[in-house]
Write a protein that holds these residues in place. Structure first.
Motif, short mmCIF file in Angstrom:
data_model
loop_
_atom_site.label_atom_id
_atom_site.label_comp_id
_atom_site.label_asym_id
_atom_site.label_seq_id
_atom_site.Cartn_x
_atom_site.Cartn_y
_atom_site.Cartn_z
N ALA A 273 37.15 33.71 43.95
CA ALA A 273 36.47 32.56 43.36
C ALA A 273 34.96 32.74 43.32
N MET A 274 34.36 32.43 42.17
CA MET A 274 32.92 32.57 42.02
C MET A 274 32.26 31.36 41.37
N THR A 275 32.58 31.09 40.08
CA THR A 275 31.67 30.20 39.36
C THR A 275 32.34 29.49 38.20
N GLY A 276 31.53 28.81 37.42
CA GLY A 276 31.94 28.01 36.28
C GLY A 276 31.25 26.67 36.32
N GLY A 277 31.10 26.02 35.16
CA GLY A 277 30.51 24.70 35.12
C GLY A 277 29.25 24.57 34.30
N SER A 278 28.68 25.68 33.85
CA SER A 278 27.49 25.66 32.99
C SER A 278 27.69 26.69 31.89
N ASN A 279 26.83 26.66 30.89
CA ASN A 279 26.94 27.64 29.81
C ASN A 279 26.84 29.07 30.33
N ARG A 280 25.87 29.29 31.22
CA ARG A 280 25.69 30.64 31.74
C ARG A 280 26.88 31.08 32.57
N THR A 281 27.34 30.20 33.46
CA THR A 281 28.47 30.60 34.31
C THR A 281 29.76 30.71 33.51
N GLY A 282 29.85 29.98 32.40
CA GLY A 282 31.00 30.15 31.52
C GLY A 282 31.04 31.55 30.92
N GLU A 283 29.87 32.08 30.57
CA GLU A 283 29.82 33.44 30.05
C GLU A 283 30.13 34.46 31.14
N ILE A 284 29.72 34.19 32.36
CA ILE A 284 30.10 35.07 33.47
C ILE A 284 31.61 35.05 33.65
N ASN A 285 32.22 33.87 33.59
CA ASN A 285 33.68 33.78 33.69
C ASN A 285 34.36 34.53 32.57
N ARG A 286 33.79 34.47 31.37
CA ARG A 286 34.36 35.20 30.24
C ARG A 286 34.40 36.70 30.55
N ALA A 287 33.30 37.22 31.07
CA ALA A 287 33.23 38.65 31.38
C ALA A 287 34.16 39.01 32.54
N LEU A 288 34.20 38.18 33.57
CA LEU A 288 35.09 38.45 34.71
C LEU A 288 36.55 38.49 34.26
N ALA A 289 36.93 37.52 33.42
CA ALA A 289 38.32 37.45 32.97
C ALA A 289 38.68 38.61 32.06
N ALA A 290 37.75 39.00 31.20
CA ALA A 290 38.01 40.14 30.32
C ALA A 290 38.20 41.41 31.12
N ALA A 291 37.38 41.59 32.15
CA ALA A 291 37.52 42.77 33.00
C ALA A 291 38.83 42.74 33.77
#
Length: 362
Positions: free
Chosen positions: A63-81
């Protein structure tokens, strides 16, 4: 400060804590080398079972992040990986999305980018049973992480101050959802007493999530105007100490907190964890190089895990619990204080015998 700003602060401060080379309690665990115990790499499988689920690998993006535009993009990259490498992934705390529907896409992206992977939702223990069901549905989760974080809450300027209802809240959540419930700390460890309580409640697994990785005391203290809780930095037990201290009535164990390399994964598995979670190390990778860099690293970790297991003679990750371990440093002092027999860990393979001929066969 808005919830989205707080999430961005958490990422910034967590990333700053994670140079990839830093000592912690995993360094107190040595694997005893037996030069003739190796097997063929083709005989090693990384797939395992934990929390009632089939895992394609014995480590996961925690578990790391989510909840803002920036953290949404981090989640996108984490999930793709995670999807590319076939590694399970857990969401960051979804409470912000439960309170603000506009934040939901920053978590839903985890399933959109990883439609077939093993995915865990995540909420705080104080949330309602209905919130738990909503979180699972939001990302079509395979399991639900419930995080317990009293120390973080106390230091967090806007954090909670009421914890006496937590056990009852957890019992309601476990009864309400139809996926496995995994209880995890956020970096302060789960004690023997706590693990026994979780076993009585019937959670599917407990992630001991010890100190040595991301320190939420430091993160939340840095967000305070007076920064007056700095003396609590380093609070709690390490993952290694928590695994050693686990009672026989504990639920199945997962481990995280300060995992830096595949060797730390091996150490966690050898200490009894069914799988090992990684947050800060993978966050730093994705921030530096994006999804492709993390995906490449995840594949490398799988290859290296297989290699080390080959040398140790472990065909599966569960075989690692027969690996001989030497426990030293501050962890050995902890074990002595808690009356934990660490000497027997150095002789676990004795009953297996040595491969090849004995001298009496000559």
């Amino acid at each position: 400060m808005s919830a989205a700003d707080r999430k961005d602060d958490h990422v910034r401060l967590a990333a700053a804590q994670h140079p990839l080379v830093a000592g912690n309690a995993f360094d107190d665990v040595r694997l005893l080398h037996h030069a003739l115990s190796g097997i063929d790499a083709g005989d090693v499988t990384l797939a395992t079972e934990a929390a009632g689920l089939h895992w394609p690998a014995p480590f996961y993006i925690n578990a790391m992040t989510g909840g803002s535009n920036r953290t949404g993009e981090i989640n996108r990259a984490l999930a793709a990986a995670a999807a590319a490498a076939g590694v399970p992934i857990a969401s960051g705390s979804m409470s912000v999305a439960l309170d603000d529907p506009d934040a939901a896409p920053t978590f839903r992206v985890l399933r959109e980018q990883n439609p077939d992977g093993l995915l865990f939702a995540n909420i705080g223990i104080e949330r309602s049973a209905d919130d738990a069901r909503r979180a699972v549905a939001l990302i079509d989760a395979d399991a639900l992480q419930i995080h317990v974080n009293a120390v973080q809450e106390i230091v967090m300027p806007e954090g909670g101050r009421s914890f006496g209802h937590w056990v009852a809240s957890l019992e309601r959540i476990v009864a309400a959802v139809d996926v496995p419930v995994i209880v995890k700390e956020v970096g302060f460890g789960l004690s023997r007493r706590t693990l026994s309580v979780l076993g009585e409640i019937g959670v599917a697994a407990a992630d001991v999530a010890g100190r040595g990785g991301t320190d939420f005391v430091q993160i939340e203290n840095a967000r305070r105007t007076d920064a007056d809780f700095g003396y609590l930095a380093g609070w709690g037990q390490s993952a290694v100490e928590s695994l050693l201290d686990a009672p026989t009535d504990a639920p199945p164990l997962l481990a995280s907190g300060g995992v830096r390399t595949p060797l730390d994964v091996i150490r966690g598995l050898a200490l009894g964890a069914g799988a090992v979670g990684v947050s800060g190390t993978f966050l730093r990778m994705v921030l530096d190089g994006g999804a492709d860099a993390l995906s490449t690293a995840l594949d490398a970790w799988k290859t290296q895990l297989r290699s080390v297991m080959t040398v140790l003679g472990a065909r599966t990750s569960t075989d690692l619990i027969r690996t001989d371990l030497i426990i030293g440093g501050a962890t050995a002092e902890f074990a002595r204080a808690r009356a934990i027999d660490i000497t027997s860990l150095a002789h676990r393979s004795d009953a297996l015998g040595a491969p090849g001929r004995s001298r009496n066969d000559r």
